[in-house]
Design an enzyme around this catalytic site. Sequence first.
Site, PDB file in Angstrom:
ATOM      1  N   GLY A   6     -71.834 -95.196  -4.408  1.00  0.00           N
ATOM      2  CA  GLY A   6     -72.116 -93.872  -3.847  1.00  0.00           C
ATOM      3  C   GLY A   6     -71.045 -93.464  -2.848  1.00  0.00           C
ATOM      4  O   GLY A   6     -70.638 -92.296  -2.797  1.00  0.00           O
ATOM      5  N   CYS A  18     -91.532 -84.619  11.315  1.00  0.00           N
ATOM      6  CA  CYS A  18     -92.650 -84.429  10.383  1.00  0.00           C
ATOM      7  C   CYS A  18     -93.884 -85.191  10.869  1.00  0.00           C
ATOM      8  O   CYS A  18     -94.551 -84.738  11.790  1.00  0.00           O
ATOM      9  CB  CYS A  18     -92.221 -84.822   8.963  1.00  0.00           C
ATOM     10  SG  CYS A  18     -93.216 -84.011   7.716  1.00  0.00           S
ATOM     11  N   GLY A  48     -93.985 -87.557  12.844  1.00  0.00           N
ATOM     12  CA  GLY A  48     -93.780 -87.764  14.281  1.00  0.00           C
ATOM     13  C   GLY A  48     -94.181 -86.548  15.105  1.00  0.00           C
ATOM     14  O   GLY A  48     -94.597 -86.668  16.264  1.00  0.00           O
ATOM     15  N   HIS A  82     -87.646 -81.905   8.201  1.00  0.00           N
ATOM     16  CA  HIS A  82     -86.796 -83.098   8.345  1.00  0.00           C
ATOM     17  C   HIS A  82     -85.357 -82.686   8.689  1.00  0.00           C
ATOM     18  O   HIS A  82     -84.524 -82.557   7.788  1.00  0.00           O
ATOM     19  CB  HIS A  82     -86.804 -83.907   7.049  1.00  0.00           C
ATOM     20  CG  HIS A  82     -88.098 -84.605   6.794  1.00  0.00           C
ATOM     21  ND1 HIS A  82     -88.381 -85.840   7.334  1.00  0.00           N
ATOM     22  CD2 HIS A  82     -89.196 -84.233   6.094  1.00  0.00           C
ATOM     23  CE1 HIS A  82     -89.600 -86.205   6.966  1.00  0.00           C
ATOM     24  NE2 HIS A  82     -90.114 -85.244   6.213  1.00  0.00           N
ATOM     25  N   GLU A 121     -83.022 -84.361   9.829  1.00  0.00           N
ATOM     26  CA  GLU A 121     -82.022 -85.401   9.509  1.00  0.00           C
ATOM     27  C   GLU A 121     -81.340 -85.135   8.174  1.00  0.00           C
ATOM     28  O   GLU A 121     -80.220 -85.592   7.939  1.00  0.00           O
ATOM     29  CB  GLU A 121     -82.675 -86.793   9.513  1.00  0.00           C
ATOM     30  CG  GLU A 121     -83.668 -87.104   8.375  1.00  0.00           C
ATOM     31  CD  GLU A 121     -85.099 -86.666   8.677  1.00  0.00           C
ATOM     32  OE1 GLU A 121     -85.280 -85.798   9.565  1.00  0.00           O
ATOM     33  OE2 GLU A 121     -86.023 -87.176   8.022  1.00  0.00           O
TER      34      GLU A 121
HETATM   35  N1  GLN Z   1     -97.947 -87.563   5.955  1.00  0.00           N
HETATM   36  C1  GLN Z   1     -97.637 -86.348   6.600  1.00  0.00           C
HETATM   37  C2  GLN Z   1     -97.896 -85.154   5.702  1.00  0.00           C
HETATM   38  O1  GLN Z   1     -98.011 -85.307   4.531  1.00  0.00           O
HETATM   39  C3  GLN Z   1     -96.195 -86.333   7.062  1.00  0.00           C
HETATM   40  C4  GLN Z   1     -95.219 -86.372   5.945  1.00  0.00           C
HETATM   41  C5  GLN Z   1     -93.825 -86.700   6.389  1.00  0.00           C
HETATM   42  O2  GLN Z   1     -93.632 -87.213   7.497  1.00  0.00           O
HETATM   43  N2  GLN Z   1     -92.841 -86.439   5.566  1.00  0.00           N
HETATM   44  O3  GLN Z   1     -97.974 -84.037   6.176  1.00  0.00           O
END
Ligand code: GLN
Length: 557
Positions: free
Chosen positions: A43, A407, A409, A535, A537
């Site tokens: 990669g 997310c 978190g 996300h 990141e």
């Molecule tokens: N499990 C949580 C949800 O489905 C968070 C998902 C995640 O962190 N990508 O909303």
Amino acid sequence: MIRTKKASKSSPSGRKSPSSPSGRKSPKFIFVTGGVCSSLGKGIVASSTAAILKSAGKKVAIMKLDPYLNVDPGTMSPFQHGEVFVLDDGAETDLDLGHYERFIDESLTGYSSVTTGKIYSEVLAEEREGKHLGGTIQVIPHITGKITEKIELAAQKSEAEILVVEIGGTVGDIEGEPFLEALRQMRNKHDGNCISMHVTLLPYLAASGELKTKPTQLSVRELRRLGVHPDVIFARADVRIPKKLLRKIAYFCDVQEDAVIPAETIRSIYECPLRFAKMGLGETLARKLNLGKLKFNLSDWEKGVSKILRTKKELLIGIAGKYNELDDAYLSVIEALKAAGYHHNRKVRIGWIDTEKIEEKDPEALQTLENVDGVVVPGGFGDRGIEGKIQVAQYCREQKKPYLGLCLGSQIMAIEFARNVLGLRAATSEEFDEDAKSKYHVIHFIPEQRTIRKKGATMRLGAYPAVLKKGTRARKIYGTDTISERHRHRYEFNNQYREAFEKHGFLISGQSPDKDLVELVEIKDHPFMMGSQFHPELKSRPFRPHPLFREFIGSLT
Ligand code: GLN
């Protein structure tokens, strides 16, 4: 074999190149295969190659062909397969796509991600619909034809002048054979516009103090048995490779001397484009693909890499996740942290916080939490270690330790706040409360119409816009009021609680344009405590860290 007109149209030989109807110049293809063993960094080779060509002003794209049978990595465990990298269009892809985007600084699409599962599903669906008109469906030409179709489609959709195609796995794998056969067909069909590069390992024998080329010779022999002659060979080794050995590989594997590129293990993966360019890879490719005279300008890479190599001062960031010490499961998070660190002249080290141990009040885990400079609670699914994560968030809020929630978190941040500030002791997410024991679902299901239905479940996937509120930290950090970020979740903040949260200093700083979905939250009067439902990141770049990561690390320096 007797074929009807329609059936022959779906055969590879009968198909026109997708580039011809539009009048566009035929794209060039560079295939990357791997030999001897896995994890050699194909990669990185593919990404570096694309980065070098992009530096000469070429429009490049990259795609990954994964020989495994899963339709996409969306359902695969990060334990086995590392993180799932989500693209703007919602495609759930292999983590290599993350490398690609970071190296070429372009957003890719789902066309760049193909698996055996996807190929077979489509071919079989066509068969069920009667599209093959009673013909016998075979690996050659139907499966290989579908593979070449996908490659040409990726080139067409990306409008790339050059498409780099990485074939996952190792030459010799059973699953990989149709892909190598497709490569053979592509070389034939796109004669002069298609080359192949093979990445192999030179094992080091400590007893005799030498690197060995035999596994490379055998792997190339296997590749040739399948009808593919490599044009370029990358020789991976942990030690310096003597020139003599490179010449030997050239001789025994029948490639030109300047087409054997030493790929020794180096300090940062971002040095690879510079190393390969220095070995003349750009010129070799230009010659083999008739690209004319190219001028490569890698000055941004030089600047960025020299900063990476110069940075000595360290920062310790805690990751409170589920897949502890499995770097690949949080690859983009770690890359985003590192990039933000270098931006502030800091080398980020990761301290893994085991949240199950935090729950048990394990002294070592609690000590780690205390020692780290800041904490990231990354994305995740399921209820393992959740109570520990909530305790981590409480600690960070109360002790004013910088916290970035990604997310899951971010949802954890809300649950903690509801429990310990709003006094809703039973607050939780619907995800962790299947029996609906709690009345306080501060995080709950997203309405179905806002999600994408995939087999088995619905999910909010891909890039969505969000609007940032004036006067918030988020607005200041981004320096703009509308953003677009990538999502992968099923649950969201429950709007019923908005007012109570905001009244107590838990601000909703970003929301969907229709104001219905909470996207970004932040705690008032805290050095840095933010959570994103998306996300970030996934959109960070090595020399241009994502604003949230940049300011999170900035709050520590
Ligand atoms: N499990 C949580 C949800 O489905 C968070 C998902 C995640 O962190 N990508 O909303």
